[in-house]
Design an enzyme around this catalytic site. Structure first.
Site, mmCIF file in Angstrom:
data_model
loop_
_atom_site.group_PDB
_atom_site.id
_atom_site.type_symbol
_atom_site.label_atom_id
_atom_site.label_comp_id
_atom_site.label_asym_id
_atom_site.label_seq_id
_atom_site.Cartn_x
_atom_site.Cartn_y
_atom_site.Cartn_z
ATOM 1 N N HIS A 21 0.832 -1.199 0.000
ATOM 2 C CA HIS A 21 0.000 0.000 0.000
ATOM 3 C C HIS A 21 0.872 1.256 0.000
ATOM 4 C CE1 HIS A 21 -3.962 -1.949 1.204
ATOM 5 N NE2 HIS A 21 -3.090 -2.937 1.241
ATOM 6 N N ASP B 233 -6.345 5.317 2.337
ATOM 7 C CA ASP B 233 -6.322 3.906 1.984
ATOM 8 C C ASP B 233 -7.703 3.270 2.116
ATOM 9 O OD1 ASP B 233 -5.780 0.879 2.690
ATOM 10 O OD2 ASP B 233 -3.920 1.631 1.818
#
Length: 392
Positions: free
Chosen positions: A24, A119
């Site tokens: 990520h 995110d």
């Protein structure tokens, strides 16, 4: 300082916030670079542990454009309930107060903060964005088709009428070109729980909050996923769906290429020299990412196959059997821990304007189903053939 900082500031300021996981964090840093080159002021929220990973960006961009918000590493109380999302809960508990305070401190700063780009796993930032008066933009580090499936699953809630039948067919007729899945292939968090179960509800709330975000950005590109992108626009009822990928470092930015995601456990010069000494189309690259860990039995089978095949290979893995490296000698290169994957997948061309040397050096790329790996395959012009027989 790179010429990429030459673009004038465009009057926008955004906060970028992700989970501390390389799959990520790395795409988020690549997105940050892309925004900075377009004149956006970016503040990146990090803990002291991730701060060194920003060094390539810090050395490239002006401190007036790239800012950091350093927050403590969340501590997970021993008394917290067990479960797969303990770290996410700890992030919210420790970071949300710091974020609210930071947004208050930016109230009179010019240019103002207009959005938080966060995110998928930080769905609570949707509520936070509303409370501080900014837009929340979801950055999905995976693809549009994957998110379309997840949204459909948690929105339409298909049921299996027979708990004993793991082959029960599940269809998603609203998804373009969607296959029919057997029940056992559905997300285990979904099929393993039910309404009212804390983990099941937590997962559903993540998806519902992400569906409500003001916009969604994907590390993908339209020619690859035009059907998925168009489908999401219809499902969400707006056109604020963007594919900005593949987000990868510039090939001539050696610092970003070699140190992307951290320092390699093996000097990149050694890796490149080893590749230089190999014939074209002769190397099998084996890498399963930072999360997947093979069992001892799986590793035994994999290393035995590599040894018996007598192919040249680069193996990025932990838990390699003792004596394996001595037996294969210079036929293979074992990298324990972090590998300079982008450097491997962008092995320098022999002359300007030619395709990546990797397309000639690497015959196969064996990996887990990773979206980042797919993008790197395309970038390095290597077709990933999981499970195919290595070339001799």
């Amino acid at each position: 300082m790179s010429s990429s900082t030459a673009n004038p500031i465009n009057g926008s300021h955004v906060l970028v916030y992700t989970i501390p996981h390389s799959g990520h964090l790395i795409p988020f840093l690549d997105l940050t670079h892309r925004l900075l080159t377009r004149g956006v002021i970016v503040t990146v929220l990090v803990t002291p542990k991730e701060l060194p990973l920003l060094q390539p960006l810090i050395s490239t961009h002006s401190s007036s454009s790239l800012k950091t918000l350093v927050v403590p590493i969340p501590e997970i109380p021993p008394s917290s309930p067990p479960g797969p999302f303990r770290s996410l809960n700890a992030m919210r508990e420790h970071h949300e107060p710091a974020l609210i305070q930071w947004f208050k401190s930016q109230a009179t700063v010019t240019p103002p903060v207009v959005a938080i780009i966060s995110d998928f796993m930080l769905e609570w930032t949707q509520d936070l964005a509303g409370r501080v008066g900014v837009k929340r933009i979801l950055f999905n580090t995976s693809g549009a088709c994957d998110l379309s499936f997840s949204f459909a699953l948690w929105k339409y809630l298909p049921k299996n009428p027979n708990d004993d039948d793991d082959s029960w067919p599940v269809s998603f007729p609203n998804l373009p070109n969607s296959p029919i899945y057997p029940w056992w292939q559905i997300c285990p968090f979904y099929r393993g729980g039910s309404e009212g179960d804390p983990i099941w509800e937590f997962c559903r709330n993540i998806h519902l909050a992400n569906m409500a975000s003001w916009g969604i950005v994907f590390n993908s590109f339209a020619k690859l996923e035009n059907l998925g992108l168009d489908h999401l626009k219809g499902e969400l009822g707006h056109d604020r769906v963007w594919a900005v990928g593949p987000l990868l470092p510039e090939r001539d930015n050696l610092d970003a290429v070699f140190n992307r995601g951290g320092t390699s456990s093996l000097p990149h010069q050694q890796v490149m020299a080893w590749l230089d000494s190999r014939q074209d189309d002769s190397v099998v690259y084996v890498c399963f990412g930072t999360c997947a860990t093979l069992t001892s039995a799986q590793m035994e089978v994999l290393t035995a196959a590599l040894e018996e095949s007598r192919v040249h290979f680069i193996l990025c893995a932990r838990g390699v059997p003792e004596g394996f490296e001595e037996r294969v000698g210079n036929s293979g290169l074992v990298i324990r821990g972090w590998a300079p994957q982008v450097a491997i997948l962008n092995h320098p061309a022999s002359s300007a304007g030619r395709v990546s040397e990797l397309a000639r050096k690497l015959g196969r790329f064996l990996s887990l189903p990773s979206w980042l790996g797919c993008l790197l395959n395309r970038w390095g012009e290597v077709m990933g053939r999981r499970g195919s027989k290595p070339k001799r």
